[in-house]
Write a protein that holds these residues in place. Sequence first.
Motif, PDB file in Angstrom:
ATOM      1  N   PRO A  63       0.857  -1.285  -0.041  1.00 33.03           N
ATOM      2  CA  PRO A  63       0.171  -0.053   0.002  1.00 33.03           C
ATOM      3  C   PRO A  63       0.938   1.371  -0.079  1.00 33.03           C
ATOM      4  O   PRO A  63       0.509   2.200  -0.578  1.00 33.03           O
ATOM      5  CB  PRO A  63      -0.972  -0.245   1.225  1.00 33.03           C
ATOM      6  N   ALA A  64       1.995   1.310   0.708  1.00 32.57           N
ATOM      7  CA  ALA A  64       2.692   2.419   0.813  1.00 32.57           C
ATOM      8  C   ALA A  64       3.446   2.641  -0.545  1.00 32.57           C
ATOM      9  O   ALA A  64       3.598   3.648  -1.281  1.00 32.57           O
ATOM     10  CB  ALA A  64       3.808   2.219   1.872  1.00 32.57           C
ATOM     11  N   LEU A  65       3.991   1.682  -1.379  1.00 32.00           N
ATOM     12  CA  LEU A  65       4.619   1.673  -2.588  1.00 32.00           C
ATOM     13  C   LEU A  65       3.216   2.238  -3.415  1.00 32.00           C
ATOM     14  O   LEU A  65       3.830   3.159  -4.388  1.00 32.00           O
ATOM     15  CB  LEU A  65       5.090   0.372  -2.907  1.00 32.00           C
ATOM     16  N   SER A  66       2.251   1.843  -3.535  1.00 30.37           N
ATOM     17  CA  SER A  66       1.400   2.275  -4.455  1.00 30.37           C
ATOM     18  C   SER A  66       0.912   3.733  -4.236  1.00 30.37           C
ATOM     19  O   SER A  66       0.785   4.371  -5.077  1.00 30.37           O
ATOM     20  CB  SER A  66      -0.025   1.454  -4.132  1.00 30.37           C
ATOM     21  N   ARG A  67       0.751   4.288  -3.021  1.00 29.63           N
ATOM     22  CA  ARG A  67       0.675   5.628  -2.699  1.00 29.63           C
ATOM     23  C   ARG A  67       1.781   6.369  -3.154  1.00 29.63           C
ATOM     24  O   ARG A  67       1.394   7.503  -3.528  1.00 29.63           O
ATOM     25  CB  ARG A  67       0.652   6.010  -1.110  1.00 29.63           C
ATOM     26  N   ARG A  68       3.095   5.905  -3.096  1.00 30.58           N
ATOM     27  CA  ARG A  68       4.062   6.896  -3.448  1.00 30.58           C
ATOM     28  C   ARG A  68       4.302   7.104  -4.895  1.00 30.58           C
ATOM     29  O   ARG A  68       4.527   8.040  -5.457  1.00 30.58           O
ATOM     30  CB  ARG A  68       5.482   6.229  -2.879  1.00 30.58           C
ATOM     31  N   VAL A  69       4.067   5.925  -5.848  1.00 24.82           N
ATOM     32  CA  VAL A  69       4.272   5.898  -7.316  1.00 24.82           C
ATOM     33  C   VAL A  69       3.145   5.614  -7.968  1.00 24.82           C
ATOM     34  O   VAL A  69       3.132   5.775  -9.248  1.00 24.82           O
ATOM     35  CB  VAL A  69       5.507   4.671  -7.399  1.00 24.82           C
ATOM     36  N   GLY A  70       2.148   5.232  -7.261  1.00 24.10           N
ATOM     37  CA  GLY A  70       0.746   5.333  -8.252  1.00 24.10           C
ATOM     38  C   GLY A  70       0.532   3.618  -8.407  1.00 24.10           C
ATOM     39  O   GLY A  70       1.527   2.733  -8.181  1.00 24.10           O
ATOM     40  N   LEU A  71      -0.927   3.182  -8.545  1.00 16.16           N
ATOM     41  CA  LEU A  71      -0.814   2.037  -8.722  1.00 16.16           C
ATOM     42  C   LEU A  71      -0.525   1.189  -9.914  1.00 16.16           C
ATOM     43  O   LEU A  71       0.314   0.311 -10.109  1.00 16.16           O
ATOM     44  CB  LEU A  71      -2.796   1.755  -8.604  1.00 16.16           C
ATOM     45  N   VAL A 113      -1.188  -8.257  -3.563  1.00 20.80           N
ATOM     46  CA  VAL A 113      -2.077  -7.111  -2.923  1.00 20.80           C
ATOM     47  C   VAL A 113      -2.645  -6.151  -3.844  1.00 20.80           C
ATOM     48  O   VAL A 113      -3.619  -5.742  -3.580  1.00 20.80           O
ATOM     49  CB  VAL A 113      -1.076  -6.517  -1.852  1.00 20.80           C
ATOM     50  N   LEU A 114      -1.959  -5.918  -4.833  1.00 19.44           N
ATOM     51  CA  LEU A 114      -2.114  -4.647  -5.736  1.00 19.44           C
ATOM     52  C   LEU A 114      -3.236  -5.077  -6.477  1.00 19.44           C
ATOM     53  O   LEU A 114      -4.045  -4.134  -6.885  1.00 19.44           O
ATOM     54  CB  LEU A 114      -1.133  -3.943  -6.494  1.00 19.44           C
ATOM     55  N   ILE A 115      -3.413  -6.367  -7.289  1.00 18.27           N
ATOM     56  CA  ILE A 115      -4.285  -6.742  -8.207  1.00 18.27           C
ATOM     57  C   ILE A 115      -5.780  -6.662  -7.693  1.00 18.27           C
ATOM     58  O   ILE A 115      -6.514  -5.841  -8.291  1.00 18.27           O
ATOM     59  CB  ILE A 115      -4.250  -8.118  -9.039  1.00 18.27           C
ATOM     60  N   PRO A 116      -6.133  -6.907  -6.452  1.00 15.19           N
ATOM     61  CA  PRO A 116      -7.639  -6.767  -6.108  1.00 15.19           C
ATOM     62  C   PRO A 116      -7.784  -5.371  -5.873  1.00 15.19           C
ATOM     63  O   PRO A 116      -8.859  -4.844  -6.135  1.00 15.19           O
ATOM     64  CB  PRO A 116      -7.585  -7.437  -4.604  1.00 15.19           C
ATOM     65  N   VAL A 117      -6.946  -4.280  -5.728  1.00 11.65           N
ATOM     66  CA  VAL A 117      -7.018  -2.991  -5.793  1.00 11.65           C
ATOM     67  C   VAL A 117      -7.331  -2.467  -7.031  1.00 11.65           C
ATOM     68  O   VAL A 117      -8.384  -1.448  -7.370  1.00 11.65           O
ATOM     69  CB  VAL A 117      -5.779  -2.205  -5.092  1.00 11.65           C
ATOM     70  N   VAL A 118      -6.708  -3.118  -8.179  1.00  8.27           N
ATOM     71  CA  VAL A 118      -7.172  -2.818  -9.465  1.00  8.27           C
ATOM     72  C   VAL A 118      -8.546  -3.285  -9.994  1.00  8.27           C
ATOM     73  O   VAL A 118      -9.214  -2.286 -10.431  1.00  8.27           O
ATOM     74  CB  VAL A 118      -6.076  -3.346 -10.548  1.00  8.27           C
ATOM     75  N   ASP A 324     -13.336   2.678  -0.921  1.00  8.88           N
ATOM     76  CA  ASP A 324     -12.541   3.198  -1.985  1.00  8.88           C
ATOM     77  C   ASP A 324     -11.267   2.469  -2.247  1.00  8.88           C
ATOM     78  O   ASP A 324     -10.894   1.460  -1.626  1.00  8.88           O
ATOM     79  CB  ASP A 324     -12.465   4.725  -1.728  1.00  8.88           C
ATOM     80  N   SER A 325     -10.578   2.567  -3.235  1.00 10.56           N
ATOM     81  CA  SER A 325      -9.404   2.091  -3.736  1.00 10.56           C
ATOM     82  C   SER A 325      -8.339   2.147  -2.476  1.00 10.56           C
ATOM     83  O   SER A 325      -7.301   1.283  -2.230  1.00 10.56           O
ATOM     84  CB  SER A 325      -8.820   2.504  -4.737  1.00 10.56           C
ATOM     85  N   ALA A 326      -8.166   3.335  -1.744  1.00  9.84           N
ATOM     86  CA  ALA A 326      -7.331   3.536  -0.779  1.00  9.84           C
ATOM     87  C   ALA A 326      -7.318   2.629   0.348  1.00  9.84           C
ATOM     88  O   ALA A 326      -6.567   1.844   0.618  1.00  9.84           O
ATOM     89  CB  ALA A 326      -7.163   5.041  -0.207  1.00  9.84           C
ATOM     90  N   ASP A 327      -8.700   2.524   0.704  1.00  7.15           N
ATOM     91  CA  ASP A 327      -8.869   1.608   1.763  1.00  7.15           C
ATOM     92  C   ASP A 327      -8.731   0.064   1.627  1.00  7.15           C
ATOM     93  O   ASP A 327      -8.154  -0.699   2.250  1.00  7.15           O
ATOM     94  CB  ASP A 327     -10.333   1.747   2.317  1.00  7.15           C
ATOM     95  N   THR A 328      -9.163  -0.180   0.038  1.00  6.62           N
ATOM     96  CA  THR A 328      -8.846  -1.553  -0.462  1.00  6.62           C
ATOM     97  C   THR A 328      -7.495  -2.093  -0.213  1.00  6.62           C
ATOM     98  O   THR A 328      -6.867  -3.026   0.138  1.00  6.62           O
ATOM     99  CB  THR A 328      -9.447  -1.835  -1.838  1.00  6.62           C
ATOM    100  N   ALA A 329      -6.489  -1.128  -0.847  1.00  6.64           N
ATOM    101  CA  ALA A 329      -5.031  -1.401  -0.809  1.00  6.64           C
ATOM    102  C   ALA A 329      -4.500  -1.378   0.622  1.00  6.64           C
ATOM    103  O   ALA A 329      -4.010  -2.357   1.085  1.00  6.64           O
ATOM    104  CB  ALA A 329      -4.450  -0.052  -1.278  1.00  6.64           C
ATOM    105  N   ALA A 330      -4.956  -0.691   1.552  1.00  3.76           N
ATOM    106  CA  ALA A 330      -4.637  -0.840   3.091  1.00  3.76           C
ATOM    107  C   ALA A 330      -5.198  -2.290   3.470  1.00  3.76           C
ATOM    108  O   ALA A 330      -4.407  -3.023   4.369  1.00  3.76           O
ATOM    109  CB  ALA A 330      -5.290   0.487   3.866  1.00  3.76           C
ATOM    110  N   LEU A 331      -6.460  -2.425   3.277  1.00  2.00           N
ATOM    111  CA  LEU A 331      -7.102  -3.917   3.801  1.00  2.00           C
ATOM    112  C   LEU A 331      -6.393  -5.085   3.411  1.00  2.00           C
ATOM    113  O   LEU A 331      -6.012  -5.897   3.873  1.00  2.00           O
ATOM    114  CB  LEU A 331      -8.641  -3.607   3.629  1.00  2.00           C
ATOM    115  N   SER A 332      -6.108  -4.795   1.859  1.00  2.00           N
ATOM    116  CA  SER A 332      -5.428  -6.073   1.263  1.00  2.00           C
ATOM    117  C   SER A 332      -4.098  -6.110   1.976  1.00  2.00           C
ATOM    118  O   SER A 332      -3.814  -7.302   1.984  1.00  2.00           O
ATOM    119  CB  SER A 332      -5.521  -5.676  -0.293  1.00  2.00           C
TER     120      SER A 332
END
Length: 387
Positions: A63-71, A113-118, A324-332
């Motif tokens: 989740p931190a990587l996704s927030r920093r560089v984008g999904l 972790v990231l594909i469920p966010v997609v 939302d996607s932010a919470d999905t990334a954090a929860l995933s």
Amino acid sequence: MLGGGLLLAVAVVLAALNLRPVITSVGSVLDEMRDGLGASDTWAGVLTTLPGLCFAAAGLAAPALSRRVGLRTAVTVALLCASVGLALRVLNGPFVMLGGTLVACTGIALANVLIPVVVKASFAVRIGLMTGVYTAALQLGGALGSAVTPSLEPVFGGWRGALVSWAALAALALGVWFVATRNEPSLHEASSPAEGKPKRSLLRVPLAWVVTGFFGCQSCLAYIVMGWLPQVLMDAGVSRSEAGLLLGLISLLGLPVSLTIPAIAARRGSQSGWVVIHGAFAISGILGLLFAPAFSPLLWSVLLGLGMGVFSLALTVIALRAKDSADTAALSGMAQGFGYLVAAVGPFLFGLLHDVTGGWTASFGLLLAVVLLKVGFGYFAGRPRYV
């Protein structure tokens, strides 16, 4: 919110196909690798432990990587790591194999972790369907990794060629992902917090721990079954080849379950009933293996396989319990990071109880406890609320 085009769906499926062969392709040629590299059993143990550790660590970091560089960039990095790691790990000796496997496993752990966010961001009205398709592709990739790798050895000149051939699939997924997402600018911000929404830690949210407990228990069940079921069946008189086929059957049963149940469950307000149904199947299979393992190994395996189909439902619940996607990334990330740590302990305890007691009764008692906890956590995780 994205429309979720066909090419993006193909990219998700290809990415999912890559999330297990890096692990399952090793098992079928592990003895040849160890002998060919002049490595020890301890080295083999480290090699097979790396995926679980990467899943836990990268799950917490994704989740931190996704927030920093984008999904989009984060998933690109994940698939690039998988491609490079798969290609590099066969180039030299045992330490290069460990290093390449570490890089590849880090990539697939991030993608886990990231594909469920997609899916949450791009297929909001088809979360159940796409989660089912994604999970089915993930399970198919795992089955192909173990089943196809031995037959690739004569084609590519040995175990090195067979293993490195999987890098081509990862490179294909990377290319399709890059093309499919180039005109989807919102993926760059898919896991960013919503405007005006304060940052918070899900570690303080009880529902997030309930979802994490659900994911962890179902993963623990899967790891125990994949690691120990053949030995349990062989102790009951089943041949080695038949035990392997029954374990393969359990994996295959996950495909139709993944393609149907999540889509149906996601259309309902609560998914708790489906969790209980899966739990009943799993408990029936476990009790059969405990009290009458030789009566019908096929029946017990089918029941257990249907019960383990809850994996796709667990991924669906992660998406449905987040707004939302932010919470999905954090929860995933939280569910998979801590969940895989729980899963890693299960097979060890299962085997330890067998060694201490000399039988399987205590071990199956542990397995029943895990399933009951899974049902309990899953029942409350399936209720229509948000973290």
